[in-house]
Design a protein around this motif. Structure first.
Motif, PDB file in Angstrom:
ATOM      1  N   LYS A 132     -58.306  -0.405 -77.915  1.00 55.22           N
ATOM      2  CA  LYS A 132     -59.742  -0.645 -77.942  1.00 55.22           C
ATOM      3  C   LYS A 132     -60.051  -1.696 -76.886  1.00 55.22           C
ATOM      4  O   LYS A 132     -59.460  -2.770 -76.868  1.00 55.22           O
ATOM      5  CB  LYS A 132     -60.169  -1.144 -79.318  1.00 55.22           C
ATOM      6  CG  LYS A 132     -61.647  -1.350 -79.439  1.00 55.22           C
ATOM      7  CD  LYS A 132     -62.030  -1.831 -80.819  1.00 55.22           C
ATOM      8  CE  LYS A 132     -63.507  -2.132 -80.851  1.00 55.22           C
ATOM      9  NZ  LYS A 132     -63.902  -2.702 -82.127  1.00 55.22           N
ATOM     10  N   ARG A 133     -60.949  -1.354 -76.003  1.00 52.69           N
ATOM     11  CA  ARG A 133     -61.312  -2.287 -74.936  1.00 52.69           C
ATOM     12  C   ARG A 133     -62.346  -3.273 -75.442  1.00 52.69           C
ATOM     13  O   ARG A 133     -63.349  -2.899 -76.026  1.00 52.69           O
ATOM     14  CB  ARG A 133     -61.856  -1.532 -73.737  1.00 52.69           C
ATOM     15  CG  ARG A 133     -60.787  -0.664 -73.085  1.00 52.69           C
ATOM     16  CD  ARG A 133     -61.284  -0.069 -71.845  1.00 52.69           C
ATOM     17  NE  ARG A 133     -61.723  -1.144 -70.952  1.00 52.69           N
ATOM     18  CZ  ARG A 133     -62.201  -0.950 -69.757  1.00 52.69           C
ATOM     19  NH1 ARG A 133     -62.311   0.255 -69.293  1.00 52.69           N
ATOM     20  NH2 ARG A 133     -62.582  -1.962 -69.003  1.00 52.69           N
ATOM     21  N   ALA A 134     -62.084  -4.511 -75.214  1.00 52.14           N
ATOM     22  CA  ALA A 134     -63.031  -5.552 -75.616  1.00 52.14           C
ATOM     23  C   ALA A 134     -64.057  -5.745 -74.508  1.00 52.14           C
ATOM     24  O   ALA A 134     -63.715  -5.797 -73.330  1.00 52.14           O
ATOM     25  CB  ALA A 134     -62.298  -6.851 -75.887  1.00 52.14           C
ATOM     26  N   GLY A 135     -65.300  -5.841 -74.904  1.00 49.12           N
ATOM     27  CA  GLY A 135     -66.360  -6.089 -73.938  1.00 49.12           C
ATOM     28  C   GLY A 135     -66.434  -7.572 -73.604  1.00 49.12           C
ATOM     29  O   GLY A 135     -65.905  -8.431 -74.323  1.00 49.12           O
ATOM     30  N   LEU A 136     -67.096  -7.881 -72.530  1.00 45.83           N
ATOM     31  CA  LEU A 136     -67.199  -9.259 -72.057  1.00 45.83           C
ATOM     32  C   LEU A 136     -67.893 -10.164 -73.067  1.00 45.83           C
ATOM     33  O   LEU A 136     -67.507 -11.305 -73.250  1.00 45.83           O
ATOM     34  CB  LEU A 136     -67.955  -9.284 -70.718  1.00 45.83           C
ATOM     35  CG  LEU A 136     -68.092 -10.628 -70.039  1.00 45.83           C
ATOM     36  CD1 LEU A 136     -66.716 -11.195 -69.731  1.00 45.83           C
ATOM     37  CD2 LEU A 136     -68.898 -10.493 -68.767  1.00 45.83           C
ATOM     38  N   PHE A 137     -68.893  -9.645 -73.765  1.00 48.45           N
ATOM     39  CA  PHE A 137     -69.663 -10.475 -74.688  1.00 48.45           C
ATOM     40  C   PHE A 137     -69.437 -10.091 -76.156  1.00 48.45           C
ATOM     41  O   PHE A 137     -70.269 -10.402 -77.003  1.00 48.45           O
ATOM     42  CB  PHE A 137     -71.151 -10.381 -74.346  1.00 48.45           C
ATOM     43  CG  PHE A 137     -71.442 -10.867 -72.958  1.00 48.45           C
ATOM     44  CD1 PHE A 137     -71.410 -12.234 -72.676  1.00 48.45           C
ATOM     45  CD2 PHE A 137     -71.738  -9.984 -71.947  1.00 48.45           C
ATOM     46  CE1 PHE A 137     -71.669 -12.681 -71.395  1.00 48.45           C
ATOM     47  CE2 PHE A 137     -72.000 -10.434 -70.654  1.00 48.45           C
ATOM     48  CZ  PHE A 137     -71.965 -11.793 -70.385  1.00 48.45           C
TER      49      PHE A 137
END
Length: 120
Positions: free
Chosen positions: A108-113
Motif C-alpha cells: 500500500k503506497r502512503a500518500g504525502l499527507f
C-alpha cells in the motif's frame, strides 16, 4: 472398463510430468552445493537453458496433487539442508517460493499527507 482406465491414465500423464523451468533447474542443480564455484556453474547452466529466469514462472505452479511439497517451507527445508553456500541458499529459497509460495501482496503506497488526514 479397460478402455476407460487407459484413457484416464493417458489424460493424467501430462499433469504428472513437471515442466522443466528455471526454478526446477535451480532446485535440481544446487541441492547439496558445497562451494561457490559449483554454485556459479550450476546457475550459469540454468541461465543458459532458461534465460527468462523466474519471471515466466507462475506463482504456486509447483503445487498440485502429485507435488513433492505442500509449501515453500517444506521445499526450502528439504533442498537447502545440505547446502554450504549462502548464495545457493538464497536461490533455492527464491525457487521454492515461486513454485510453492503465494504471490506477494501489493504494498500500500502512503500518500504525502496521509498522516494529516483525520482518523476514522
Amino acid at each position: 472398463m479397460k478402455k476407460l482406465l487407459i484413457i484416464s491414465t493417458l489424460l493424467t500423464l501430462p499433469s504428472l510430468a513437471q515442466a522443466d523451468n528455471y526454478a526446477t533447474c535451480i532446485l535440481d542443480k544446487l541441492e547439496g552445493a558445497q562451494n561457490y564455484s559449483a554454485t556459479v556453474l550450476a546457475v550459469r547452466l540454468c541461465n543458459e537453458h532458461h534465460p527468462e529466469g523466474l519471471s515466466d514462472i507462475k506463482w504456486g505452479s509447483g503445487r498440485g496433487f502429485f507435488a513433492p511439497y505442500d509449501s515453500y517451507l517444506e521445499c526450502f527445508q528439504d533442498k537447502s539442508k545440505s547446502v554450504q553456500v549462502r548464495q545457493a541458499i538464497g536461490l533455492i529459497a527464491s525457487a521454492c517460493d515461486r513454485l510453492y509460495g503465494d504471490p506477494p501482496k501489493p504494498a500500500k503506497r502512503a500518500g504525502l499527507f496521509d498522516d494529516l488526514r483525520p482518523k476514522d
